[in-house]
Design a protein around this motif. Sequence first.
Motif, PDB file in Angstrom:
ATOM      1  N   PHE A 199       0.839  -1.192   0.000  1.00 43.20           N
ATOM      2  CA  PHE A 199       0.000   0.000   0.000  1.00 43.20           C
ATOM      3  C   PHE A 199       0.877   1.246   0.000  1.00 43.20           C
ATOM      4  CE2 PHE A 199      -2.668  -3.294   1.901  1.00 43.20           C
ATOM      5  CZ  PHE A 199      -3.773  -3.203   1.081  1.00 43.20           C
ATOM      6  N   THR A 200       0.487   2.198  -0.818  1.00 41.07           N
ATOM      7  CA  THR A 200       1.228   3.448  -0.910  1.00 41.07           C
ATOM      8  C   THR A 200       1.196   4.198   0.411  1.00 41.07           C
ATOM      9  OG1 THR A 200       0.561   3.580  -3.225  1.00 41.07           O
ATOM     10  CG2 THR A 200       1.479   5.574  -2.251  1.00 41.07           C
ATOM     11  N   ASP A 201       0.027   4.179   1.065  1.00 38.22           N
ATOM     12  CA  ASP A 201      -0.119   4.854   2.353  1.00 38.22           C
ATOM     13  C   ASP A 201      -1.300   4.253   3.112  1.00 38.22           C
ATOM     14  OD1 ASP A 201      -2.532   6.111   1.389  1.00 38.22           O
ATOM     15  OD2 ASP A 201      -1.321   7.695   0.498  1.00 38.22           O
ATOM     16  N   ILE A 202      -1.467   4.673   4.342  1.00 40.69           N
ATOM     17  CA  ILE A 202      -2.509   4.092   5.186  1.00 40.69           C
ATOM     18  C   ILE A 202      -3.911   4.486   4.725  1.00 40.69           C
ATOM     19  CG2 ILE A 202      -2.437   5.902   6.935  1.00 40.69           C
ATOM     20  CD1 ILE A 202      -2.874   3.547   8.997  1.00 40.69           C
ATOM     21  N   ASP A 203      -4.047   5.623   4.088  1.00 37.98           N
ATOM     22  CA  ASP A 203      -5.351   6.029   3.566  1.00 37.98           C
ATOM     23  C   ASP A 203      -5.848   5.003   2.546  1.00 37.98           C
ATOM     24  OD1 ASP A 203      -7.583   7.925   3.111  1.00 37.98           O
ATOM     25  OD2 ASP A 203      -6.626   8.182   1.152  1.00 37.98           O
ATOM     26  N   ILE A 204      -5.000   4.630   1.621  1.00 39.94           N
ATOM     27  CA  ILE A 204      -5.380   3.633   0.616  1.00 39.94           C
ATOM     28  C   ILE A 204      -5.601   2.280   1.278  1.00 39.94           C
ATOM     29  CG2 ILE A 204      -4.548   2.339  -1.394  1.00 39.94           C
ATOM     30  CD1 ILE A 204      -3.322   5.022  -2.355  1.00 39.94           C
ATOM     31  N   GLU A 205      -4.766   1.932   2.238  1.00 38.70           N
ATOM     32  CA  GLU A 205      -4.951   0.669   2.952  1.00 38.70           C
ATOM     33  C   GLU A 205      -6.312   0.634   3.642  1.00 38.70           C
ATOM     34  OE1 GLU A 205      -2.827  -2.169   6.306  1.00 38.70           O
ATOM     35  OE2 GLU A 205      -1.951  -0.212   5.858  1.00 38.70           O
ATOM     36  N   CYS A 206      -6.727   1.744   4.233  1.00 42.65           N
ATOM     37  CA  CYS A 206      -8.033   1.809   4.890  1.00 42.65           C
ATOM     38  C   CYS A 206      -9.159   1.603   3.882  1.00 42.65           C
ATOM     39  CB  CYS A 206      -8.223   3.154   5.584  1.00 42.65           C
ATOM     40  SG  CYS A 206      -7.221   3.366   7.065  1.00 42.65           S
ATOM     41  N   ARG A 207      -9.085   2.288   2.767  1.00 41.56           N
ATOM     42  CA  ARG A 207     -10.156   2.170   1.769  1.00 41.56           C
ATOM     43  C   ARG A 207     -10.218   0.785   1.154  1.00 41.56           C
ATOM     44  NH1 ARG A 207      -9.209   5.967  -2.407  1.00 41.56           N
ATOM     45  NH2 ARG A 207      -7.194   6.499  -1.586  1.00 41.56           N
TER      46      ARG A 207
END
Length: 187
Positions: A95-103
Amino acid sequence: MTTEDERIEYIFQDFAKVSGALLVKSLKRTRSFAEAVDDYCRLEAEFVARMGDSEFGVLETRRRIAEDIIRLTESKHPPFQTCRDAWNARVLLGFTDIDIECRMTWFFAECCRYDENPEEGLAVLLPLIAELERGLEEARATQSDTDFHEYHLEPLRKLRDVLLAQRRGEQIPGKRTRRIDEEDQTP
């Protein structure tokens, strides 16, 4: 003369336009999941080729394609194994970042909910919720902005609660499942 970074940025701008239009097209009821995935495979091949030797560009292209496919699994409801395979493919890319991981985690956990597979959904959801809760506590302790954590925690906790209810065998009012949809189609 453009630099390599500018060239890659231009390609990503073009990719965003094309992939956005493809997502809209793919979400139409008349389009099957398989048709959409075929379109995305062609799009991935085209843009990976355009990225050339840019490892970052190739990886990000593959990540973005995998993200759209995860989005489609949540709305198109292919067989659960297809959802699992899409999720595993996305996880392998990182994942590029946690925002994308959350979605992306929300999309996969929602597929688990639809297919009444709460254990698998909880397995990906609970560690992420714990990470976000730690981040929220750290933000509060340092009097930093908590909006990001609160924004993601609310829907993830709601989904967690639904999955926990499913695990207990409870019916969830207003929530469709594959079993309910199949029962509705039985004459």
